[in-house]
Design a protein around this motif. Structure first.
Motif: not given
Length: 148
Positions: A26-33, A78-82, A99-103
């Motif tokens: 599984e692929k997980i994307a982690l976003f930090t500040k 980028d994450a949405v594409i991947k 809006p990013a969460l909505q995407k």
């Protein structure tokens, strides 16, 4: 898209991962500040360790300019594409990143919101604290101990 396993969601919780949990492939994307705060450095290290233990792939998204709204928005695109199986998300700005969460929601990618509660969009769960209520409880405790 396959549904993320419970193990992947445990990875999203980062500290909840156990050696017996699996998220094979599984692929997980982690976003930090940002790259400067030691807390977020620790989150990334723990997430890498959990991903390795659970045989998942982790992609880190960290703005090069600390707390950059435009950069994090671009990283979300980028994450949405991947198309990761799940996203662990700390917004650089709790209002601006709605809006990013909505995407991510529109792409049907499950989101686990950590640390700072985002406003806008849907999340599987939030992992963090309620700072306002925590402050109220601490203030009441201190006032009581100080006899008002």
């Amino acid at each position: 898209m396959k549904q993320p396993s419970i193990a992947a969601l445990a990875l999203a919780a980062i500290a909840c991962a156990t050696g017996s949990a699996r998220a094979d492939g599984e692929k997980i994307a982690l976003f930090t500040k940002n790259q400067t705060n030691p807390f977020f450095q620790t989150v990334r290290v723990a997430a890498e360790d959990a991903a390795k233990q659970m045989h998942a792939t982790l992609s880190n998204y960290v703005p090069t300019k600390p707390d950059s709204i435009p950069e994090q928005m671009s990283q979300v695109e980028d994450a949405v594409i991947k198309r990761p199986d799940a996203v662990v998300f700390t917004p650089v700005d709790f209002k601006a990143m709605g809006p990013a969460l909505q995407k991510l929601n529109a792409a049907r990618i499950p989101v686990i919101n950590i640390t700072d509660r985002a406003s806008g969009g849907e999340v599987v769960t939030f992992i963090g604290s309620d700072d306002y209520n925590l402050g109220v409880v601490i203030a009441r405790y201190l006032l009581k101990k100080m006899n008002g």
